[in-house]
Design an enzyme around this catalytic site. Structure first.
Site, mmCIF file in Angstrom:
data_model
loop_
_atom_site.group_PDB
_atom_site.id
_atom_site.type_symbol
_atom_site.label_atom_id
_atom_site.label_comp_id
_atom_site.label_asym_id
_atom_site.label_seq_id
_atom_site.Cartn_x
_atom_site.Cartn_y
_atom_site.Cartn_z
ATOM 1 N N SER A 225 0.837 -1.199 0.000
ATOM 2 C CA SER A 225 0.000 0.000 0.000
ATOM 3 C C SER A 225 0.870 1.247 0.000
ATOM 4 O O SER A 225 2.086 1.161 0.086
ATOM 5 C CB SER A 225 -0.888 0.015 1.238
ATOM 6 O OG SER A 225 -0.091 0.193 2.391
ATOM 7 N N LYS A 226 0.233 2.404 -0.087
ATOM 8 C CA LYS A 226 0.970 3.672 -0.137
ATOM 9 C C LYS A 226 1.877 3.801 1.074
ATOM 10 O O LYS A 226 2.895 4.470 1.044
ATOM 11 C CB LYS A 226 0.019 4.882 -0.150
ATOM 12 C CG LYS A 226 -1.038 4.830 -1.199
ATOM 13 C CD LYS A 226 -2.360 4.337 -0.597
ATOM 14 C CE LYS A 226 -2.810 3.095 -1.336
ATOM 15 N NZ LYS A 226 -3.430 2.070 -0.529
ATOM 16 N N ARG A 227 1.458 3.161 2.131
ATOM 17 C CA ARG A 227 2.233 3.201 3.371
ATOM 18 C C ARG A 227 3.670 2.726 3.141
ATOM 19 O O ARG A 227 4.584 3.101 3.836
ATOM 20 C CB ARG A 227 1.531 2.297 4.394
ATOM 21 C CG ARG A 227 1.963 2.447 5.811
ATOM 22 C CD ARG A 227 0.880 1.858 6.719
ATOM 23 N NE ARG A 227 0.481 0.519 6.290
ATOM 24 C CZ ARG A 227 1.189 -0.566 6.569
ATOM 25 N NH1 ARG A 227 2.299 -0.474 7.258
ATOM 26 N NH2 ARG A 227 0.774 -1.758 6.165
ATOM 27 N N HIS A 228 3.866 1.858 2.153
ATOM 28 C CA HIS A 228 5.195 1.323 1.891
ATOM 29 C C HIS A 228 6.005 2.184 0.923
ATOM 30 O O HIS A 228 6.980 1.738 0.357
ATOM 31 C CB HIS A 228 5.080 -0.089 1.319
ATOM 32 C CG HIS A 228 4.402 -1.032 2.258
ATOM 33 N ND1 HIS A 228 3.198 -1.628 1.969
ATOM 34 C CD2 HIS A 228 4.749 -1.452 3.484
ATOM 35 C CE1 HIS A 228 2.843 -2.388 2.995
ATOM 36 N NE2 HIS A 228 3.764 -2.285 3.918
ATOM 37 N N GLY A 229 5.552 3.424 0.738
ATOM 38 C CA GLY A 229 6.289 4.304 -0.153
ATOM 39 C C GLY A 229 5.532 4.486 -1.449
ATOM 40 O O GLY A 229 5.212 5.586 -1.828
#
Length: 444
Positions: A225-229
């Site tokens: 997800s966006k959380r991972h960059g």
RNA sequence: GCCGCCAUCGUCUAGGGGACUAGGACGCCGCCCUCUCACGGCGGAAACCGGGGUUCGAAUCCCCGUGGCGGUACCA
């Protein structure tokens, strides 16, 4: 070979989807075959024309061209209806109003491992008749054979009560009509395959060859997800990654050959890629390695190419001389401005810690000496070589370590302790601007 | 719950019975280069999930366990 890539058009081209697209593309190109695009758009809620266009745009940016398509499921609804009626007429499928709760109740009564079998009714959703107890074998190019027993399989709903086709039904018809020979998709479809096999059988046709790719996860093993960059190709693009680097990285995320090389050109990848050698394990997306690889690709660009890419990315012009002296310090296009923006916008990053450390009494004294040495240089003698000689003379005279002179100058020019080489920075900035910034630092 | 897939350094992988003191790459650590940060060079730490088999011999084959993941929708 006729290979098809079937993105779910939710707007963003997920990285896992991009890898699937890439592998499909490798197989099609490597065999001299054709890549067909099939849009999974029966869910009209999220499959808007705009979303479809975004997916196509991401594909084009990655330079993954397709020969045919996109085939739209929605546009093929009359064909689906035709086949549906045919199956109904042949009693290969039946209508039933049974709901998910009815299926649950059925299992509570017959056992959790017994597939649901409904009673034909005059109306309701259409379910496909599943053989009582038979073994269905999925031949997979990557995983070999997987056997599913039909007793465990519920009669699958292939069309809604209103007659519109559902995925497992539509996909088989569309792929067959498009004369697809190879279906390469995510492993999440493996369990769906027996249902599709049954549809092919009901149609009386041979199924295509299948290959189910392992799924992609984030660094923590969870869904990407966006959380991972970044989770989509669009995000990678915005962050300044190069298409060629992304292709190289994605190719290696789940596949490797005996040569075990890391940096491989796309042409070479097309030649070497072998779908049967794809890994069976899920892979984690590692931004660190992509960054490194992207840096390698960035440094292989000519100065003109890199300058053009950076000017497009930053929306600025006249970057060439600065790009020349900072190119080995960046890994993505987005790294450039934080590093070199001070050339154009001045030392805007007010790094208090840097000023405190390098512009104290000693630092200011050294900076003052450096200013004198630089001011002594003529306008047309403000070159890297001359500046080098002049500044090192200051170091000598002060009996200081090089950095005791260079760092104050750097902080005065850039506002931080990190910048391209100090001589190069001075030369690019020019005599007047350099002296102006040094005076500003001394004055403050 | 049921059905199924998977299992080598932290990560991506090479390996397909003896060539394994398990190789490469990213990351990490150290050294060199050096004006900072990088780039580059050199070196280092770091893995076969557990237990049973099969075999003269298992990372490699089989079984069980454990763990991770997927499917189980009138979604795709």
């Amino acid at each position: 070979m006729r290979v098809r890539f079937a993105p779910s058009p939710t707007g963003a081209l997920h990285i896992g989807g991009a890898r699937t697209a890439l592998y499909n593309w490798f197989v099609a190109r490597g065999s001299g075959g054709t890549l067909v695009l099939r849009i999974e758009d029966t869910d009209r809620e999220r499959s808007t024309p705009e979303n479809v266009e975004q997916i196509l745009d991401a594909l084009r940016w990655l330079e993954l061209d397709y020969d045919e398509g996109p085939i739209s499921q929605v546009e093929r609804s009359s064909r689906h209806a035709e086949v549906l009626q045919q199956l109904l007429d042949q009693d290969l499928a039946y209508r039933t109003t049974a709901t998910a709760e009815d299926v649950k109740a059925y299992k509570a009564q017959h056992g959790a491992d017994k597939g649901f079998r409904g009673r034909p009714e005059a109306e309701g959703a259409v379910r496909l008749r599943v053989p009582e107890d038979e073994e269905l074998v999925v031949h997979d190019l990557i995983r070999g054979d997987t056997t599913f027993r039909t007793v465990h399989l519920d009669d699958p709903v292939i069309a809604r009560a209103d007659g519109t086709a559902l995925y497992n039904f539509a996909v088989a018809i569309d792929d067959h009509d498009a004369r697809i020979t190879h279906v390469i998709r995510g492993e999440d479809h493996l369990s769906n395959t027996p249902k599709q096999l049954l549809v092919y059988r009901a149609l009386g046709v041979d199924p295509p060859a299948f290959a189910h790719l392992p799924l992609l996860h984030g660094p923590d093993g969870k869904k990407l997800s966006k959380r991972h960059g970044a989770a989509s190709v669009q995000e990678l693009r915005a962050e300044g990654y190069l298409p060629a680097a992304i292709r190289n990285y994605l190719a290696l995320l789940g596949w490797g050959d005996a040569d075990d090389e890391t940096i491989i050109t796309t042409d070479e990848l097309v030649k070497r890629f072998d779908i049967t050698r794809v890994s069976k394990n899920p892979a984690r997306f590692d931004v660190q390695k992509l960054r490194w690889l992207n840096g390698r690709y960035l440094r292989e660009l000519s100065l003109d190419e890199l300058t053009a890419a950076l000017e497009e990315h930053t929306g600025r012009t006249g970057l060439r001389s600065v790009v020349e002296i900072s190119c080995e310090k960046i890994q993505t296009l987005a790294d450039f401005w934080p590093l070199a923006g001070f050339f154009f916008d001045g030392p805007t990053t007010t790094d208090a810690k840097a000023r405190e450390q390098w512009l104290g009494d000693d630092g200011r004294a050294a900076l003052g000496d450096a200013r004198g040495a630089l001011a002594a240089l003529p306008e047309d003698g403000f070159t890297v070589e001359e500046i080098d000689v002049a500044l090192r003379a200051v170091v000598q005279a002060r009996e200081a370590k090089p950095k005791q002179v260079f760092q104050p100058v750097r902080v005065a020019l850039a506002g931080t302790t990190v910048s391209p080489g100090i001589f190069e920075t001075l030369a690019v900035l020019g005599r007047d601007e350099s002296l102006r910034r040094i005076d500003a630092a001394l004055g403050g």
